[in-house]
Design a protein around this motif. Sequence first.
Motif, PDB file in Angstrom:
ATOM      1  N   LEU A  96       3.101  82.767   8.150  1.00 40.50           N
ATOM      2  CA  LEU A  96       2.083  81.727   8.014  1.00 40.50           C
ATOM      3  C   LEU A  96       2.712  80.336   8.051  1.00 40.50           C
ATOM      4  O   LEU A  96       2.232  79.432   8.741  1.00 40.50           O
ATOM      5  CB  LEU A  96       1.309  81.908   6.708  1.00 40.50           C
ATOM      6  N   LEU A  97       3.793  80.155   7.289  1.00 41.15           N
ATOM      7  CA  LEU A  97       4.460  78.859   7.268  1.00 41.15           C
ATOM      8  C   LEU A  97       5.103  78.563   8.618  1.00 41.15           C
ATOM      9  O   LEU A  97       5.056  77.426   9.104  1.00 41.15           O
ATOM     10  CB  LEU A  97       5.507  78.818   6.149  1.00 41.15           C
ATOM     11  N   ALA A  98       5.698  79.587   9.243  1.00 45.48           N
ATOM     12  CA  ALA A  98       6.307  79.395  10.560  1.00 45.48           C
ATOM     13  C   ALA A  98       5.258  78.945  11.574  1.00 45.48           C
ATOM     14  O   ALA A  98       5.508  78.040  12.388  1.00 45.48           O
ATOM     15  CB  ALA A  98       6.976  80.687  11.026  1.00 45.48           C
TER      16      ALA A  98
ATOM     17  N   VAL B 228      16.246  72.092  12.250  1.00 47.96           N
ATOM     18  CA  VAL B 228      16.445  72.284  10.817  1.00 47.96           C
ATOM     19  C   VAL B 228      17.935  72.117  10.553  1.00 47.96           C
ATOM     20  O   VAL B 228      18.769  72.741  11.221  1.00 47.96           O
ATOM     21  CB  VAL B 228      15.963  73.672  10.356  1.00 47.96           C
ATOM     22  N   VAL B 229      18.269  71.265   9.600  1.00 44.18           N
ATOM     23  CA  VAL B 229      19.659  70.981   9.259  1.00 44.18           C
ATOM     24  C   VAL B 229      19.916  71.538   7.864  1.00 44.18           C
ATOM     25  O   VAL B 229      19.230  71.160   6.916  1.00 44.18           O
ATOM     26  CB  VAL B 229      19.946  69.468   9.288  1.00 44.18           C
ATOM     27  N   ILE B 230      20.876  72.433   7.760  1.00 44.65           N
ATOM     28  CA  ILE B 230      21.136  73.069   6.478  1.00 44.65           C
ATOM     29  C   ILE B 230      22.563  72.787   6.035  1.00 44.65           C
ATOM     30  O   ILE B 230      23.490  72.764   6.840  1.00 44.65           O
ATOM     31  CB  ILE B 230      20.895  74.596   6.533  1.00 44.65           C
TER      32      ILE B 230
ATOM     33  N   ARG C 248      10.538  80.191  15.051  1.00 43.40           N
ATOM     34  CA  ARG C 248       9.364  79.619  15.712  1.00 43.40           C
ATOM     35  C   ARG C 248       9.356  78.088  15.674  1.00 43.40           C
ATOM     36  O   ARG C 248       8.320  77.461  15.843  1.00 43.40           O
ATOM     37  CB  ARG C 248       8.085  80.176  15.075  1.00 43.40           C
ATOM     38  N   LEU C 249      10.536  77.495  15.454  1.00 43.18           N
ATOM     39  CA  LEU C 249      10.599  76.032  15.462  1.00 43.18           C
ATOM     40  C   LEU C 249      10.170  75.501  16.824  1.00 43.18           C
ATOM     41  O   LEU C 249      10.614  76.002  17.860  1.00 43.18           O
ATOM     42  CB  LEU C 249      12.021  75.560  15.182  1.00 43.18           C
TER      43      LEU C 249
END
Length: 747
Positions: A127-129, A171-173, A164-165
């Motif tokens: 859902l969030l993706a 995204v930087v981790i 699914r970006l």
Amino acid sequence: MAETLREPVRGEPGLQSMLLSSKMHTPPLRQGTVSRRRLIDRVRASPARVVSVTAPAGYGKSTLLAEWAAIETRNVAWVSLDRADDDPASFLSVIAAASAALAPAIDAVIADMRGVGASALGRSAPLLAGALAAAPRSFVLFIDDLHWADSPGCQDALEILLARLPEGSQVVIASRRELPLIGRLRAVGDAEEITTAELSLDHSAARTIFDEAGAVDVEDADLESIVERCEGWPTGLFLCALVARSGGDAASITGDDRYLADYLYRECVMRLPEDMQAFLRRTAVLEQLSAPSCNAVLGIEDARGRLREVEAANLFLVAVDRRRNWYRLHALFREFLLTELERVEGAGAVAELHRRAAGWHDDNDAPAQAVEHLLRAGELERAADRIADLGLPMYQRGQIGTITRWVSELGDDRVRAHPSLLVIVTWAAVLLGDVPAGERWARSLDAFDTGSLPGEYQVPFESARAMVRASMCEQGHAQVVTDAAFALRHEPATSPWRDQALHLWGVACLLIDDVVAAKTAFEEAIDLATIMGNSDTIILSEPELALLAIEAGEWGVAAGHADRGVVVIDDSHMDGYPTTTLALAVAARVALHGGDRENGERLLARAMRSRIGCTHLLSHLSIRARIQLAKAHVAVGDRSAARHLVREIDDLLRKRPDVGVVTGQVDELRTALDAEPAAGGSVPLTPAELRLLPYLQTHLTIAEIGQRLFISRNTVSSEVGSIYRKLAVTTRNGAVERARVLGLLGG
């Protein structure tokens, strides 16, 4: 006058809200930091969707992320993680909250991030993706301190988000250690990396640090020696600069690498006034600092001024909100201070500070943080009391990982000796269908000696134990009736368990075909649960009343009960919990009977997915839910799926053969299905296959999936092949897409 935390007023956030907000605040760049623009420009230009910054503490990971965020032209979101986020429900919730500004669709799914077990990966993460994938503009999401959320569940959830970006987003981790997720992404060319070697500083960068710190008199030769000795470690260089600024000889540092940080920190701290040293040591017990919390824990009244003084001195204190009311110490500095605290003041002083911190957090409605401090204080009995209080609310919020970690820290023996906590952990395992844990804790519950309890606690404990036994139906339906009757007699109207006792009495009456008494019990249970806000009881009891109405031919009445059951599931965001299966299945039947096939099939898919945890631990519920699922499949013309569900029922009956009149209901269903051949139809995914399905969204290998699910590689291969056949696909991506269409993944 002492500074105190005011009681929240209208429009003012409480402590929990402020702590969450502080995690989403991009930290300001500290004066004198060395720019990492070259590194940032390189990875920004990369087509890779994920950028990993991996290095030990003190290499400027957070600083690099903050500099990047400050210059980024795309939309930006930030989240800093801590120990409490190493739980899929908590992890997804904080990521969703931080990302809400990136995509309007996230607001609609934030409350659904509390999935449990397979539901976290099968529903919440997709859902969030999906919401992130629908972001109107490209974005960069910064996730700092990911090493705190390195459990397999959190890493798998993150991988689903990353898969699914949208194009153009990253995204930087930042993490102290490389996580397996990065290795898998590197293998498919979807990760850029910044490592320790690239974050190490040279002579020129070191000169910038020394000059900005005010240590301008250090000779080049000495500085070269310092850089070599520190091996380019940024924090080490900054500490040396502070030593040099205060008149020390930074070039003469000694000791091997293991002790270099402690040596340098001690050099810096020892040059401070004693009262400031004590302030820093003692505040280190707090993960996040505010003036009120420091005042309460240290027993002082001037914390606000001291915090500003520490910040002005550039002593590793970082503001985590825009108003500069909340701070955190640099992680490595905090670790040093905690070691110093025990060395200088002793373990007893450390424990006392944690006790005060627990009290302050409890007083300010942050009970989970209070539990963490109680555990660190060694106050295990008090911690057990609080965990028992928090257990069921946290179960309903999906924070099972946190409960499991706390229970592990307490140890099984302490849980077995704590009656109320033993009841809670048994209920949680049973309600979630966790067979190994449920059976283990149920045995401990049965073995508990009530004679060890004070007299006034013996009957309440016996009542609680009777309700667990009645739910499990391990000793047959007659014992269910006996246990449910005992609980009903001994749970007073004021008991928070009274609605549960009424529901179980209703179930017991159904097992002996006393539908009149059952109806009365369910109605009373719902009335009481509505007053008390116990959603589980409503979700379990409304479909029972709907079924009684269906048996009487009153489909309109049934629709009212079925609809309310689904509304409560949606309002309490408990989709995916095993206890919702019966309500969803009955609602599907009602919708199909009313001609609403689209809604009926959607409800049926949700019910089929939630049956994963409907095991023999809740045998009568699991069997009766599958009866309704089978009837719903018959209503859509899929008798093959209905037959498969009957086979699942047979498996349950082999473990729990005595479920009263429900056995006859199964026989009636079997006879009805045998009367007509199965014309086509589908074979549904089994609970085991549904449990595995979410992992197909990741890059986990067959062996790694087996490790997650505690099954063999051969079993995984067999189940994956079966999933492909049933979904008529040949690849992982095909299976995932087909599952989304069928409602087996996502919303």
